[in-house]
Design a protein around this motif. Structure first.
Motif, PDB file in Angstrom:
ATOM      1  N   ARG A 304     -44.519   4.888  20.610  1.00 16.59           N
ATOM      2  CA  ARG A 304     -44.784   5.120  19.427  1.00 16.59           C
ATOM      3  C   ARG A 304     -43.141   5.973  19.010  1.00 16.59           C
ATOM      4  NH1 ARG A 304     -49.612   4.512  17.325  1.00 16.59           N
ATOM      5  NH2 ARG A 304     -51.256   4.365  18.892  1.00 16.59           N
ATOM      6  N   ASP A 305     -42.325   5.993  19.802  1.00 17.86           N
ATOM      7  CA  ASP A 305     -41.115   6.634  19.548  1.00 17.86           C
ATOM      8  C   ASP A 305     -40.162   5.621  19.270  1.00 17.86           C
ATOM      9  OD1 ASP A 305     -38.571   7.922  19.358  1.00 17.86           O
ATOM     10  OD2 ASP A 305     -39.249   9.525  20.516  1.00 17.86           O
ATOM     11  N   ARG A 306     -39.595   5.372  17.842  1.00 15.24           N
ATOM     12  CA  ARG A 306     -38.583   4.507  17.696  1.00 15.24           C
ATOM     13  C   ARG A 306     -37.509   4.295  18.430  1.00 15.24           C
ATOM     14  NH1 ARG A 306     -39.759   3.530  11.063  1.00 15.24           N
ATOM     15  NH2 ARG A 306     -41.620   3.835  11.148  1.00 15.24           N
ATOM     16  N   ARG A 307     -36.920   5.501  18.985  1.00 13.14           N
ATOM     17  CA  ARG A 307     -35.786   5.661  19.925  1.00 13.14           C
ATOM     18  C   ARG A 307     -36.042   5.004  21.147  1.00 13.14           C
ATOM     19  NH1 ARG A 307     -34.803  11.815  19.232  1.00 13.14           N
ATOM     20  NH2 ARG A 307     -36.945  11.544  19.828  1.00 13.14           N
ATOM     21  N   TRP A 308     -37.043   4.994  21.761  1.00 10.45           N
ATOM     22  CA  TRP A 308     -37.522   4.365  22.912  1.00 10.45           C
ATOM     23  C   TRP A 308     -37.931   3.018  22.617  1.00 10.45           C
ATOM     24  CZ3 TRP A 308     -36.840   6.155  27.439  1.00 10.45           C
ATOM     25  CH2 TRP A 308     -36.726   7.475  27.889  1.00 10.45           C
ATOM     26  N   ILE A 309     -38.265   2.447  21.428  1.00  8.83           N
ATOM     27  CA  ILE A 309     -38.624   0.983  21.263  1.00  8.83           C
ATOM     28  C   ILE A 309     -37.200   0.557  21.158  1.00  8.83           C
ATOM     29  CG2 ILE A 309     -39.224  -0.428  19.581  1.00  8.83           C
ATOM     30  CD1 ILE A 309     -41.647   1.580  18.789  1.00  8.83           C
ATOM     31  N   VAL A 310     -36.402   1.191  20.520  1.00  6.98           N
ATOM     32  CA  VAL A 310     -34.856   0.488  20.574  1.00  6.98           C
ATOM     33  C   VAL A 310     -34.348   0.436  21.712  1.00  6.98           C
ATOM     34  CG1 VAL A 310     -32.571   1.101  19.871  1.00  6.98           C
ATOM     35  CG2 VAL A 310     -34.382   1.315  18.228  1.00  6.98           C
ATOM     36  N   ALA A 311     -34.476   1.344  22.779  1.00  8.66           N
ATOM     37  CA  ALA A 311     -34.159   1.285  24.273  1.00  8.66           C
ATOM     38  C   ALA A 311     -34.821   0.355  24.921  1.00  8.66           C
ATOM     39  CB  ALA A 311     -34.339   2.753  24.878  1.00  8.66           C
ATOM     40  N   ALA A 312     -35.929   0.111  24.786  1.00  3.57           N
ATOM     41  CA  ALA A 312     -36.713  -1.053  25.302  1.00  3.57           C
ATOM     42  C   ALA A 312     -36.108  -2.348  24.833  1.00  3.57           C
ATOM     43  CB  ALA A 312     -38.089  -1.120  24.969  1.00  3.57           C
ATOM     44  N   CYS A 313     -35.790  -2.632  23.505  1.00  2.00           N
ATOM     45  CA  CYS A 313     -35.195  -3.840  23.143  1.00  2.00           C
ATOM     46  C   CYS A 313     -33.966  -4.111  23.729  1.00  2.00           C
ATOM     47  CB  CYS A 313     -35.017  -3.920  21.416  1.00  2.00           C
ATOM     48  SG  CYS A 313     -36.784  -3.839  20.779  1.00  2.00           S
ATOM     49  N   ALA A 314     -33.111  -2.795  23.735  1.00  2.00           N
ATOM     50  CA  ALA A 314     -31.833  -3.067  24.516  1.00  2.00           C
ATOM     51  C   ALA A 314     -31.735  -3.412  25.952  1.00  2.00           C
ATOM     52  CB  ALA A 314     -30.872  -1.896  24.326  1.00  2.00           C
ATOM     53  N   LEU A 315     -32.722  -3.052  26.583  1.00  5.89           N
ATOM     54  CA  LEU A 315     -32.935  -3.292  28.028  1.00  5.89           C
ATOM     55  C   LEU A 315     -33.514  -4.835  28.049  1.00  5.89           C
ATOM     56  CD1 LEU A 315     -34.587   0.107  29.374  1.00  5.89           C
ATOM     57  CD2 LEU A 315     -32.322  -0.885  29.859  1.00  5.89           C
ATOM     58  N   VAL A 316     -34.364  -5.129  27.102  1.00  9.77           N
ATOM     59  CA  VAL A 316     -34.768  -6.487  27.223  1.00  9.77           C
ATOM     60  C   VAL A 316     -33.492  -7.460  26.967  1.00  9.77           C
ATOM     61  CG1 VAL A 316     -36.254  -8.263  26.214  1.00  9.77           C
ATOM     62  CG2 VAL A 316     -37.195  -6.403  26.709  1.00  9.77           C
ATOM     63  N   ILE A 317     -32.523  -7.215  26.265  1.00  7.22           N
ATOM     64  CA  ILE A 317     -31.506  -8.015  25.919  1.00  7.22           C
ATOM     65  C   ILE A 317     -30.749  -7.939  27.330  1.00  7.22           C
ATOM     66  CG2 ILE A 317     -29.532  -8.143  24.622  1.00  7.22           C
ATOM     67  CD1 ILE A 317     -30.912  -7.174  22.334  1.00  7.22           C
ATOM     68  N   LEU A 318     -30.533  -6.825  27.823  1.00  9.90           N
ATOM     69  CA  LEU A 318     -29.557  -6.568  29.135  1.00  9.90           C
ATOM     70  C   LEU A 318     -30.387  -7.389  30.139  1.00  9.90           C
ATOM     71  CD1 LEU A 318     -27.329  -5.192  30.741  1.00  9.90           C
ATOM     72  CD2 LEU A 318     -29.022  -3.433  31.298  1.00  9.90           C
ATOM     73  N   GLY A 319     -31.614  -7.574  30.568  1.00  8.96           N
ATOM     74  CA  GLY A 319     -32.304  -8.221  31.287  1.00  8.96           C
ATOM     75  C   GLY A 319     -32.318  -9.872  31.088  1.00  8.96           C
ATOM     76  N   GLY A 320     -31.910 -10.086  29.764  1.00  7.85           N
ATOM     77  CA  GLY A 320     -31.890 -11.439  29.579  1.00  7.85           C
ATOM     78  C   GLY A 320     -30.607 -12.051  29.765  1.00  7.85           C
ATOM     79  N   PHE A 321     -29.349 -11.237  29.923  1.00  6.72           N
ATOM     80  CA  PHE A 321     -28.227 -11.877  30.259  1.00  6.72           C
ATOM     81  C   PHE A 321     -28.291 -11.670  31.852  1.00  6.72           C
ATOM     82  CE2 PHE A 321     -26.396 -10.430  26.037  1.00  6.72           C
ATOM     83  CZ  PHE A 321     -25.833 -11.604  25.719  1.00  6.72           C
ATOM     84  N   ALA A 322     -28.863 -10.721  32.437  1.00  8.37           N
ATOM     85  CA  ALA A 322     -28.796 -10.680  33.821  1.00  8.37           C
ATOM     86  C   ALA A 322     -29.743 -11.911  34.267  1.00  8.37           C
ATOM     87  CB  ALA A 322     -29.780  -9.222  34.395  1.00  8.37           C
ATOM     88  N   ALA A 323     -30.833 -12.290  33.666  1.00  8.81           N
ATOM     89  CA  ALA A 323     -31.694 -13.508  34.286  1.00  8.81           C
ATOM     90  C   ALA A 323     -30.468 -14.819  34.225  1.00  8.81           C
ATOM     91  CB  ALA A 323     -32.852 -13.503  33.462  1.00  8.81           C
ATOM     92  N   LEU A 324     -29.986 -14.822  33.124  1.00  2.39           N
ATOM     93  CA  LEU A 324     -29.199 -16.356  32.971  1.00  2.39           C
ATOM     94  C   LEU A 324     -28.118 -16.293  33.813  1.00  2.39           C
ATOM     95  CD1 LEU A 324     -29.480 -16.594  29.063  1.00  2.39           C
ATOM     96  CD2 LEU A 324     -30.484 -17.894  30.814  1.00  2.39           C
ATOM     97  N   TYR A 325     -27.430 -15.021  34.096  1.00  5.47           N
ATOM     98  CA  TYR A 325     -26.385 -15.034  35.110  1.00  5.47           C
ATOM     99  C   TYR A 325     -26.874 -15.312  36.540  1.00  5.47           C
ATOM    100  CZ  TYR A 325     -22.146 -13.102  37.498  1.00  5.47           C
ATOM    101  OH  TYR A 325     -20.963 -13.224  38.064  1.00  5.47           O
TER     102      TYR A 325
END
Length: 420
Positions: A304-325
């Motif tokens: 419910r904390d917007r800062r943590w939601i932003v962190a989760a989104c950023a990690l998902v994007i980082l994970g996307g680059f890692a997966a495709l790599y």
């Protein structure tokens, strides 16, 4: 006597031009990297005869998948009649077009001889999935632009449902074709599976929504536009479902590979003995890109904390680059099975490499080219949001909104300033 001043809900000009300046600088560096690669040749990259798709392709495929996923927000509102998502449709369409243009720009510049693109667009081999993708990519841009017109113009409103359904089906075909590019490559063990097509579809939903959430939260914060907790929780929970689905497809993908005894060495190498690729798979793809975001999203407090939601989104994007790599480059460095069931002592392609495993080290120009494509997508988004007003005036929760006609729902807020 008091003087009434109207303050428009928009980002201050100095901050806006500062953001554009930073993005323009990154675009410029990407352009210089493309010119350097074009002039010197691809020998200055980390690519080789074994690894013909490098980091620029990781960026390009990620942006193409994210573009397909970004339009899903508009589809949920139009195609599936979810009214809460309707105000987000225009931003969804803008971001989808911007991400696709950025990804395609990387591809064109990385392949070399961009002046020959016209030949590729006028001479087709319809047995090649690459030829079909030219139609799918250009058709997607045309459809989304028509979709935006139907959402912005009263004349187009009667066609919004039809165009939305067509855009939804088209984006599924586009993502399926992108996954099929690799799934149809039977020479590479890791690529040789039709399972990559649906896997790329679910990846696109997760990565596109993660980028959309970051852009939405940042843009509304800069423009001082409210976002209700109810809408944010809906988007966040939807992201959690998509990320969990990516984890499921990842598990099934490797279990499918393990079903065939010929792939034991491949899976063991990727997951255990692959060095940087095994580390990227477990830490970048699974841990930081999947498990940690899921823990944040479904945590009763952090979720419910917007800062943590932003962190989760950023990690998902980082994970996307890692997966495709791992999927794109790890599959190429693993040695080809030129003669299945036999040991190849030497090969003209991979001579001198231990166990036939190729080496790939991304070069600075490759990384700059990829970042330049990302910056192009963000520039298009920033200009569209500023000039064409793709953001809704308010996304506040219905119960928290003021009555119709009050200042909270108007284009301008009112500040009363005393004389002098």
């Amino acid at each position: 006597m008091k003087r009434i001043v109207y303050r428009e809900w928009r980002i201050p000009p100095a901050r806006y031009w500062g953001i554009l300046g930073i993005l323009a600088a990154v675009v410029g560096l990407g352009g210089l990297a493309a010119l350097y690669l074009e002039h010197e040749g691809h020998w200055v990259t980390g690519m080789s005869n074994s690894v013909v798709w490098g980091v620029p392709h990781v960026f390009a495929v990620f942006l193409i998948l994210a573009a397909s996923g970004a339009i899903n927000v508009a589809s949920v509102g139009t195609v599936f009649n979810k009214g809460a998502y309707l105000p987000l449709g225009r931003l969804s369409g803008l971001l989808a077009v911007a991400l696709l243009i950025g990804g395609l720009l990387i591809l064109v510049l990385d392949l070399g001889r961009p002046d020959r693109l016209l030949v590729a667009m006028t001479h087709y081999n319809f047995r090649s999935i690459f030829a079909w993708n030219i139609y799918l990519y250009t058709g997607f841009v045309v459809l989304v632009i028509a979709y935006l017109w139907s959402m912005a113009d009263r004349m187009g409103a009667p066609f919004k449902q039809s165009i939305g359904v067509l855009a939804f089906v088209w984006r599924l075909a586009l993502t399926t074709a992108t996954g099929s590019i690799f799934g149809f490559l039977v020479a590479r063990q890791a690529f040789d599976t039709a399972f990559l097509a649906p896997m790329f579809v679910i990846m696109s939903l997760a990565y596109g929504l993660a980028i959309f959430l970051l852009v939405l939260i940042f843009s509304c914060a800069q423009d001082a536009r409210p976002i209700g907790d109810l809408l944010l929780q809906r988007l966040k929970n939807l992201l959690g479902v998509f990320v969990a689905a990516v984890l499921y497809f990842t598990l099934v993908y490797y279990l499918t590979k393990l079903y065939g005894a010929k792939n034991y060495d491949l899976v063991g190498w990727v997951l255990l003995r692959g060095g940087i690729y095994s580390f990227t798979a477990w830490v970048g793809w699974v841990l930081l890109g999947t498990l940690v975001p899921l823990g944040i999203i479904w945590h009763p407090v952090l979720g419910r904390d917007r800062r943590w939601i932003v962190a989760a989104c950023a990690l998902v994007i980082l994970g996307g680059f890692a997966a495709l790599y791992v999927i794109l480059i790890g599959s190429q460095v693993y040695p080809l099975q030129i003669f299945p069931g036999h040991t190849v002592v030497a090969s003209g392609v991979v001579d001198g490499l231990r166990a036939g495993v190729a080496h790939y080290h991304p070069s600075v120009p490759e990384v700059l080219l990829g970042l330049g494509g990302v910056a192009v997508a963000l520039v298009i988004t920033a200009v569209g949001v500023r000039v064409l007003q793709f953001l809704p005036e308010s996304l506040a929760d219905p119960e928290a909104s003021a009555p119709v006609g009050s200042g909270a729902l108007r284009r301008f807020s009112i500040d009363e300033i005393s004389p002098g």
